[in-house]
Design a protein around this motif. Structure first.
Motif, PDB file in Angstrom:
ATOM      1  N   PRO A 110       0.774  -1.241   0.000  1.00 34.90           N
ATOM      2  CA  PRO A 110       0.000   0.000   0.000  1.00 34.90           C
ATOM      3  C   PRO A 110       0.809   1.298   0.000  1.00 34.90           C
ATOM      4  N   SER A 111       2.114   1.257   0.195  1.00 33.48           N
ATOM      5  CA  SER A 111       2.910   2.491   0.138  1.00 33.48           C
ATOM      6  C   SER A 111       4.339   2.125  -0.253  1.00 33.48           C
ATOM      7  N   LEU A 112       5.113   3.154  -0.603  1.00 31.86           N
ATOM      8  CA  LEU A 112       6.508   2.915  -0.981  1.00 31.86           C
ATOM      9  C   LEU A 112       7.282   2.310   0.195  1.00 31.86           C
ATOM     10  N   LYS A 113       6.980   2.845   1.402  1.00 29.47           N
ATOM     11  CA  LYS A 113       7.673   2.333   2.601  1.00 29.47           C
ATOM     12  C   LYS A 113       7.369   0.839   2.805  1.00 29.47           C
ATOM     13  N   ARG A 114       6.084   0.500   2.698  1.00 32.01           N
ATOM     14  CA  ARG A 114       5.710  -0.914   2.883  1.00 32.01           C
ATOM     15  C   ARG A 114       6.344  -1.788   1.810  1.00 32.01           C
ATOM     16  N   LYS A 115       6.403  -1.243   0.599  1.00 36.38           N
ATOM     17  CA  LYS A 115       6.982  -2.023  -0.505  1.00 36.38           C
ATOM     18  C   LYS A 115       8.471  -2.298  -0.235  1.00 36.38           C
ATOM     19  N   SER A 116       9.205  -1.257   0.210  1.00 37.92           N
ATOM     20  CA  SER A 116      10.642  -1.498   0.401  1.00 37.92           C
ATOM     21  C   SER A 116      10.892  -2.432   1.581  1.00 37.92           C
ATOM     22  N   ILE A 117      10.053  -2.349   2.611  1.00 33.25           N
ATOM     23  CA  ILE A 117      10.226  -3.271   3.747  1.00 33.25           C
ATOM     24  C   ILE A 117       9.961  -4.713   3.285  1.00 33.25           C
TER      25      ILE A 117
END
Ligand code: 3HC
Length: 324
Positions: free
Chosen positions: A68-75
């Motif tokens: 759902p977000s860039l942060k979640r994607k990178s994690i």
């Protein structure tokens, strides 16, 4: 200590040395004599473990493009890459016992090798990323921290690093669920639904009950396993109960309650029929998981061939230089 006790391969002294090392809770290293059954047990467990890490990339990999977000994607991307790394450390540890990576991979793609039952379940919603982190990685930590003290050196050492990364995985899962539980009614329902679906399969990760676990007694005698399947399952549930309260989710077991006499949680009956069905290849996604792994292996053939050709060329050049 291990070095001082090292014995020549194949001699009776080797067997005595092995027994002494196990008795002293020491470490067995690849150069040490070891019983054939010990070697086979380790190859079985370590390769199954490696396969689990590799197949385990699939359920979460499916959400990298939909996070759902860039942060979640990178994690999530980092987490899935960690699983690949764990698989590689573990394949390397198994290779020190005399099996090749090719043999292990072939066993997996041919459907002859096991991997953890847990990775045969689908991940239909984003909340599954939270439930996998909290429950699946949480169970993995409970099971794997004692393996850092496994008697076989390369396995125990690989587990130290793996466990550090699993802790981060568990916390990120908990945090995804916490965020959802603090969100809308729909998000809370999604989180609870994911917990409902992953709770029982995560308890099955610890393996069959102790009285139905053919390998446990010998593995514990050899200091590979330090606790029984049921003991670790119990420890996991005790860890989950207070965390579920913080999250505000309900664990889907109506029989779960604290027993004052035993000082532990009593739990409901696990559906062992489901467990055995999944192990027999009839879980929700067994066929798909193996098929994806097989396709990835076949599609990667040219990379392996190119790497082998490059290595051969380098070796030939090195030999020529040495001969000149
Ligand atoms: N899934 C699939 N097979 C399982 C299983 C499970 N959850 N639990 C047990 N089995 C299999 C065993 O492999 C064994 O099969 P085999 O004899 O044909 O090899 C059989 O069921 C009987 O079980 P035992 O209890 O006698 O077997 P073990 O003594 O090997 O104990 C184990 C099983 C506890 C899983 C042990 O092998 C172990 O601790 N392994 C290392 C940890 C591991 O492999 N974890 C997998 C998950 S990895 C992971 O979660 C990745 C993370 O990123 C989330």
């Amino acid at each position: 200590m291990t070095t001082a006790l090292t014995a020549d391969a194949g001699t009776l002294d080797g067997e005595a040395m092995f027994d002494a090392l196990i008795e002293a809770d020491g470490r067995i290293e690849p150069r040490d004599w070891m019983p054939e059954a010990y070697r086979r047990t380790l190859i079985r467990q370590i390769s199954q473990h490696a396969h689990s890490e590799i197949i385990g990339m699939q359920p979460e990999g499916a959400w990298i493009t939909r996070a759902p977000s860039l942060k979640r994607k990178s994690i999530l991307l980092a987490k899935v890459q960690d699983e690949a790394g764990h698989g590689l450390y573990l394949y390397s540890a198994a290779q020190t016992l005399g099996i090749t990576r090719d043999e292990m991979t072939q066993q997996l793609v041919d459907g002859k090798a096991r991997y953890s039952s847990i990775f045969n379940y689908p991940t239909p919603t984003w909340a599954d990323m939270g439930a996998i982190g909290w429950l699946v990685d949480g169970a993995a930590i409970c099971n794997q921290v004692p393996l850092c003290r496994a008697s076989y050196g390369p396995y125990g050492r690989a587990m130290v690093r793996i466990c550090k990364e699993e802790s981060f995985h568990q916390r990120q899962g908990f945090e995804i669920l916490l965020t959802l539980m603090q969100g809308t009614e729909e998000q809370r329902e999604m989180a609870q639904d994911a917990v409902n679906r992953w709770y029982w399969p995560s308890l099955m990760m610890f393996g069959p009950p102790d009285d139905d676990s053919p390998n446990s007694a010998q593995s514990m005698a050899w200091n590979i396993k330090r606790f029984s399947n049921d003991d670790l399952r119990q420890r996991f549930v005790s860890m989950l109960v207070p965390q579920a309260a913080v999250l505000g989710v309900t664990l889907p077991d109506p029989d779960l309650r604290f027993n004052d006499e035993t000082g532990q949680y009593d739990m409901g009956e696990i559906d062992w029929t489901e467990f055995h069905e999944v192990l027999a290849g009839r879980g929700p996604l067994n066929t798909l998981r193996r098929q994806h792994r097989r396709e990835a292996h076949e599609e990667g053939a040219w990379v392996r061939e190119a790497a082998a050709a490059y290595a051969a060329k380098k070796n030939a050049a090195r030999t020529q230089t040495a001969a000149a």
